[in-house]
Design a protein around this motif. Structure first.
Motif, PDB file in Angstrom:
ATOM      1  N   ASN A   1      40.500  41.589  43.960  1.00 49.26           N
ATOM      2  CA  ASN A   1      41.055  41.006  45.180  1.00 49.26           C
ATOM      3  C   ASN A   1      40.788  41.939  46.355  1.00 49.26           C
ATOM      4  OD1 ASN A   1      42.137  38.837  43.771  1.00 49.26           O
ATOM      5  ND2 ASN A   1      44.150  39.779  43.552  1.00 49.26           N
ATOM      6  N   TRP A   2      40.062  41.441  47.372  1.00 53.30           N
ATOM      7  CA  TRP A   2      40.019  42.119  48.672  1.00 53.30           C
ATOM      8  C   TRP A   2      41.209  41.596  49.469  1.00 53.30           C
ATOM      9  CZ3 TRP A   2      36.745  46.055  49.206  1.00 53.30           C
ATOM     10  CH2 TRP A   2      35.553  46.067  48.492  1.00 53.30           C
ATOM     11  N   GLY A  42      39.617  36.343  46.574  1.00 50.88           N
ATOM     12  CA  GLY A  42      39.626  36.531  45.126  1.00 50.88           C
ATOM     13  C   GLY A  42      38.215  36.417  44.589  1.00 50.88           C
ATOM     14  N   THR A  43      37.704  37.479  43.957  1.00 57.58           N
ATOM     15  CA  THR A  43      36.320  37.489  43.475  1.00 57.58           C
ATOM     16  C   THR A  43      36.283  37.617  41.955  1.00 57.58           C
ATOM     17  OG1 THR A  43      35.992  39.897  43.546  1.00 57.58           O
ATOM     18  CG2 THR A  43      35.686  38.676  45.605  1.00 57.58           C
ATOM     19  N   HIS A  44      35.097  37.381  41.411  1.00 55.63           N
ATOM     20  CA  HIS A  44      34.892  37.449  39.960  1.00 55.63           C
ATOM     21  C   HIS A  44      33.553  38.112  39.697  1.00 55.63           C
ATOM     22  CE1 HIS A  44      34.478  35.128  35.889  1.00 55.63           C
ATOM     23  NE2 HIS A  44      34.734  36.414  35.731  1.00 55.63           N
ATOM     24  N   ALA A  45      33.559  39.057  38.757  1.00 43.63           N
ATOM     25  CA  ALA A  45      32.341  39.763  38.356  1.00 43.63           C
ATOM     26  C   ALA A  45      31.767  40.528  39.548  1.00 43.63           C
ATOM     27  CB  ALA A  45      31.337  38.793  37.751  1.00 43.63           C
ATOM     28  N   SER A  46      30.464  40.767  39.538  1.00 40.27           N
ATOM     29  CA  SER A  46      29.841  41.486  40.647  1.00 40.27           C
ATOM     30  C   SER A  46      29.704  40.556  41.844  1.00 40.27           C
ATOM     31  CB  SER A  46      28.467  42.012  40.237  1.00 40.27           C
ATOM     32  OG  SER A  46      28.598  42.957  39.195  1.00 40.27           O
ATOM     33  N   LEU A  87      36.623  48.583  37.613  1.00 39.36           N
ATOM     34  CA  LEU A  87      35.326  48.265  38.202  1.00 39.36           C
ATOM     35  C   LEU A  87      35.124  49.149  39.426  1.00 39.36           C
ATOM     36  CD1 LEU A  87      36.316  46.446  40.779  1.00 39.36           C
ATOM     37  CD2 LEU A  87      36.177  44.566  39.179  1.00 39.36           C
ATOM     38  N   GLU A  88      33.988  48.989  40.076  1.00 37.29           N
ATOM     39  CA  GLU A  88      33.633  49.869  41.193  1.00 37.29           C
ATOM     40  C   GLU A  88      33.456  49.043  42.463  1.00 37.29           C
ATOM     41  OE1 GLU A  88      29.637  52.043  41.689  1.00 37.29           O
ATOM     42  OE2 GLU A  88      30.913  53.511  40.670  1.00 37.29           O
ATOM     43  N   ILE A  89      33.982  49.557  43.586  1.00 33.18           N
ATOM     44  CA  ILE A  89      33.776  48.878  44.867  1.00 33.18           C
ATOM     45  C   ILE A  89      33.018  49.811  45.806  1.00 33.18           C
ATOM     46  CG2 ILE A  89      35.887  47.547  44.604  1.00 33.18           C
ATOM     47  CD1 ILE A  89      35.878  50.036  47.402  1.00 33.18           C
ATOM     48  N   GLU A  90      32.295  49.181  46.718  1.00 33.61           N
ATOM     49  CA  GLU A  90      31.612  49.921  47.780  1.00 33.61           C
ATOM     50  C   GLU A  90      31.790  49.170  49.089  1.00 33.61           C
ATOM     51  OE1 GLU A  90      27.508  50.436  46.842  1.00 33.61           O
ATOM     52  OE2 GLU A  90      27.886  51.762  45.120  1.00 33.61           O
ATOM     53  N   THR A 149      31.233  45.233  48.428  1.00 33.58           N
ATOM     54  CA  THR A 149      30.561  45.035  47.145  1.00 33.58           C
ATOM     55  C   THR A 149      31.499  45.391  46.002  1.00 33.58           C
ATOM     56  OG1 THR A 149      28.450  45.648  48.151  1.00 33.58           O
ATOM     57  CG2 THR A 149      28.547  45.647  45.749  1.00 33.58           C
ATOM     58  N   SER A 150      31.520  44.547  44.979  1.00 36.79           N
ATOM     59  CA  SER A 150      32.224  44.890  43.732  1.00 36.79           C
ATOM     60  C   SER A 150      31.224  44.847  42.587  1.00 36.79           C
ATOM     61  CB  SER A 150      33.375  43.912  43.466  1.00 36.79           C
ATOM     62  OG  SER A 150      32.890  42.619  43.196  1.00 36.79           O
ATOM     63  N   LYS A 151      31.335  45.817  41.691  1.00 39.92           N
ATOM     64  CA  LYS A 151      30.429  45.910  40.541  1.00 39.92           C
ATOM     65  C   LYS A 151      31.266  45.902  39.278  1.00 39.92           C
ATOM     66  CE  LYS A 151      27.010  48.630  43.116  1.00 39.92           C
ATOM     67  NZ  LYS A 151      26.265  49.903  43.183  1.00 39.92           N
ATOM     68  N   SER A 152      31.119  44.829  38.489  1.00 43.21           N
ATOM     69  CA  SER A 152      31.945  44.704  37.285  1.00 43.21           C
ATOM     70  C   SER A 152      31.472  45.681  36.227  1.00 43.21           C
ATOM     71  CB  SER A 152      31.892  43.280  36.743  1.00 43.21           C
ATOM     72  OG  SER A 152      30.569  42.939  36.394  1.00 43.21           O
TER      73      SER A 152
END
Length: 762
Positions: A753-754, A668-672, A703-706, A740-743
């Protein structure tokens, strides 16, 4: 004092007193209806300090509240404590102090008017104050800034009284010091006033050096804590705490800095613009058109009073300058001048420049008083028109304004949340609308919530902001447009704003003015008397735990319920019905891991009761061996803008829930954020899912993931709320993977969530 009045004056005094008490106290808890966020903030902090010894930020006896993060004046909270102690925390109890202070102000302005002119003048100025729309409205709700005028009025009266009896001067300076705790503009108004009034009094030798020294010393002692408070927050110094009082450091930028042009880069231009706007509000429109300050078509005073205000102003100037001796009217002029000048330092509104209104009322009274002395018939005709206007105001105030202002005071919201809470069981969440300003404070107020529990469980959307917004605390989650909210058992929504996101046919509804409480028909029903009661549901399930090769679900189900469990390959096409064990004594369902497909499995658990009720739940669980491994076990580097990522939980510490599906494995992640995975030598493919947490609130931008390796982009995707995504990536001969996640711009939508990252080995 009353013995000095003749029978006509006494009759008028009693009439003014009755009007004052009636207009301040009738329907005090219901008009205006509801509870504004400033009232709730002040009232709850007062309650928390009274009952628990700390406010909602954990501060003991603060000289100024941190409140949202940028501050709230503390004086009204401390004054309200005795009434909260006697009557309990309620809308009525927190409005008693402003109402009493409003009545006190009418009495003090009578004494002031009698001192500076005559008893008849005192009755006129008290009568105008008693029926003033501005003064009636500020006396009827608990905005802490609204009590500054009465403290300023008392201080000025005692100062003028001290010109006759020097013993009143220290008391006057004491009240000036106390006024500094009422509202931040006093930090400028009071020093400026004391300098100018002090110079005027020195010219005419009104006070001795001894009087002044003693009084200034008292002022310094009283004002010292608030001075240190301003120093700490302006210079960002450490907070001060003691057993007696605390001087807090804000978590956000002090409101007095970003509200004032003094801290801006264009002071003179902004001040000139604000002063021009102040003139328009005070003498042209008689209205700032802010709902909390004025009823429709009604100003703080009637517009036709302008000629008398202007006439009274010049009469005061003439009185102050005609003789070469001290005249208390000059103090009123200084009061007006200082208050008006300070109004130019912030964006003008009636409540921000409230210290200027009493001098204007005194000018109005002088104009009317002079009219009486020259033409009683004309003056009485004017009073008749004023009475009709005042009656019209009160009629509007108690009817159409009461309806209009209900949205500003969020009428019904707190009651809806309080009533909804009684239907929830332990572990269940209440989703409440955030389509209003700082909704959490109304819930704290109405639930009389323990501040210690609040501090332990609160989560902010913008930690450290000037106005920190709460995303959840305890079992209350704010935001009702997420998948999780729409799947919840009980939801409090706002009509219009939120309601279009819901099919109300699926809910039992209860209406609270502008708000609806929705009770899911899957869980609740109405009895013969229309009371809401819980249905028995076919099955309830918790997240599974893995013990010695077996997954266990805590579960409860009825005897006549049929249960089927289907396993589906999450990254494949195979599916099958699997066997399970049921332990009704310990309320558990068990599944042997050996029955599952290798890698990640989606379990679809369906329960059907004999009377046709159905319940379906979906879980993703894993079954790893030497050829299928969990990629999250190989993370070597973690970077995240806000907080720390959570293993096998959402960032909010909730279950890993995306699109209504619960996952046992994930991040569980938050923001970038950036997570680097060191790949095993024989890794061949990565199967991974991802999506925005259902606990991220309502959002649209996504948001965007890479996913990349050695600066080579493998997958790039825009991820939207309420959708589950997956990727299968060839990782043969790669050493590392970076997730990578970019908020985006919407901070309501930045909990990614990954999920279920399966490494397939060669």
């Amino acid at each position: 004092m009353l013995k000095q009045l003749d029978k006509y004056q006494l009759t008028l005094f009693i009439c003014i007193a009755v009007i004052t008490i009636a207009t301040r106290f009738i329907w005090l808890g219901e008009l205006p209806g509801g509870l504004n966020q400033d009232e709730a903030s002040m009232g709850y902090d007062a309650y928390a300090l009274l009952e628990y010894g700390i406010d909602r930020n954990g501060i003991h006896n603060p000289v100024h509240m941190i409140a949202w993060g940028s501050g709230q004046n503390a004086l009204l909270a401390y004054i309200s404590m005795p009434f909260i102690k006697i009557f309990g925390l309620s809308v009525f109890s927190i409005r008693i102090a402003p109402a009493l202070l409003g009545c006190f102000a009418v009495f003090i302005i009578f004494l002031l008017g009698r001192r500076i002119e005559s008893t008849n003048f005192g009755l006129i100025v008290a009568g105008i104050t008693a029926i003033s729309p501005w003064h009636i409205m500020i006396s009827r709700w608990a905005l802490e800034s609204n009590i500054l005028p009465v403290f300023m009025l008392t201080s000025v009266y005692l100062l003028i009284k001290a010109s006759d009896n020097k013993r009143f001067l220290p008391l006057s300076f004491f009240f000036f010091g106390v006024s500094l705790y009422a509202y931040a503009p006093s930090y400028l108004v009071i020093p400026l006033f004391l300098i100018m009034a002090g110079f005027y009094c020195m010219v005419f030798k009104v006070f001795t050096i001894k009087n002044i020294v003693i009084s200034v010393f008292i002022l310094i002692i009283v004002a010292l804590p608030i001075f240190i408070f301003v120093l700490i927050n302006t210079l960002k110094l450490p907070a001060f705490e003691s057993d007696i009082l605390s001087i807090p450091r804000y978590t956000g930028t002090p409101r007095y800095t970003h509200m004032s042009s003094i801290y801006g880069g264009a002071f003179f231009q902004e001040t000139a613009k604000h002063l021009a706007h102040s003139i328009k509000i005070l003498f042209i429109d008689f209205n700032d058109f802010e709902l909390q300050n004025s009823a429709p078509k009604v100003g703080y005073l009637p517009k036709f009073s302008l000629p008398l205000i202007i006439g009274g102003f010049f009469i005061c100037i003439w009185k102050a300058t005609k003789n070469k001796s001290f005249n208390p009217v000059a103090i009123i002029l200084i009061w007006f001048f200082c208050s008006f000048i300070v109004s130019g330092t912030s964006s003008p509104a009636i409540h921000r420049m409230n210290t200027v209104i009493f001098p204007i009322i005194i000018f109005f009274a002088y104009g009317l008083y002079t009219l009486f002395n020259n033409s009683k018939a004309l003056a009485l005709a004017f009073c008749l028109i004023l009475s009709v206007t005042s009656y019209n105001f009160y009629k509007i105030y108690t009817t159409e304004y009461a309806v209009q202002v209900s949205s500003f005071f969020f009428q019904g919201y707190g009651e809806a949340v309080r009533d909804a809470q009684q239907y929830l069981l332990d572990g269940e969440s209440l989703y409440a609308s955030d389509a209003l300003n700082q909704p959490y404070i109304a819930t704290l107020f109405h639930l009389k919530y323990d501040p210690n529990e609040y501090i332990k469980t609160v989560e902010f959307k913008n930690p450290g902001g000037a106005f920190q917004s709460v995303s959840k605390y305890g079992n209350i989650i704010f935001g009702v447009r997420s998948h999780a909210a729409k799947s919840a058992k009980v939801v409090v929504i706002r009509k219009g704003d939120d309601a279009r996101y819901y099919n109300l046919n699926n809910y039992i509804t209860r209406e609270y003015y502008d708000y609806l409480t929705l009770y899911s028909k899957e869980v609740f029903q109405e009895d013969a008397e229309n009371n809401i009661i819980r249905k028995k549901i076919p099955i309830s399930l918790s997240m599974p735990t893995l013990e010695s090769g077996t997954y266990f679900f805590n579960a409860q189900w009825e005897i006549d319920t049929g249960i089927t469990i289907e396993a589906v390959e999450l990254y494949g096409t195979q599916r099958k019905i699997i066997k399970f064990g049921s332990d009704r004594i310990n309320n558990r369902i068990s599944i042997e891991k050996s029955q599952l497909y290798l890698g990640s499995n989606k379990l679809i658990i369906t329960a059907r009761s004999s009377d046709g009720r159905k319940k379906t739940a979906e879980f993703v669980i894993t079954n790893y061996d030497s050829r299928h491994k969990n990629a999250f076990d190989f993370i070597k580097t973690i970077q995240q803008d806000i907080g720390n990522s959570q293993r096998n939980k959402a960032f909010t510490q909730d279950n890993l829930l995306t699109q209504g599906i619960m996952f046992t494995s994930g991040l569980g992640t938050h923001a970038s954020s950036k997570h680097i995975i060191s790949l095993p030598i024989n890794a061949d493919r990565l199967h991974i899912s991802y999506g925005i947490s259902d606990f991220s609130g309502g959002c649209g931008q996504g948001l965007e993931i890479e996913i990349s390796s050695d600066d080579k982009l493998l997958t790039k995707r825009k991820v939207y709320h309420n959708r589950l995504y997956s990727s299968i990536i060839n990782i043969d001969n790669l050493n590392e993977l970076t997730l990578t996640s970019k908020s985006g711009s919407n901070r309501h939508c930045d909990h990614l969530n990954w999920l279920s990252a399966d490494l397939v080995m060669k």
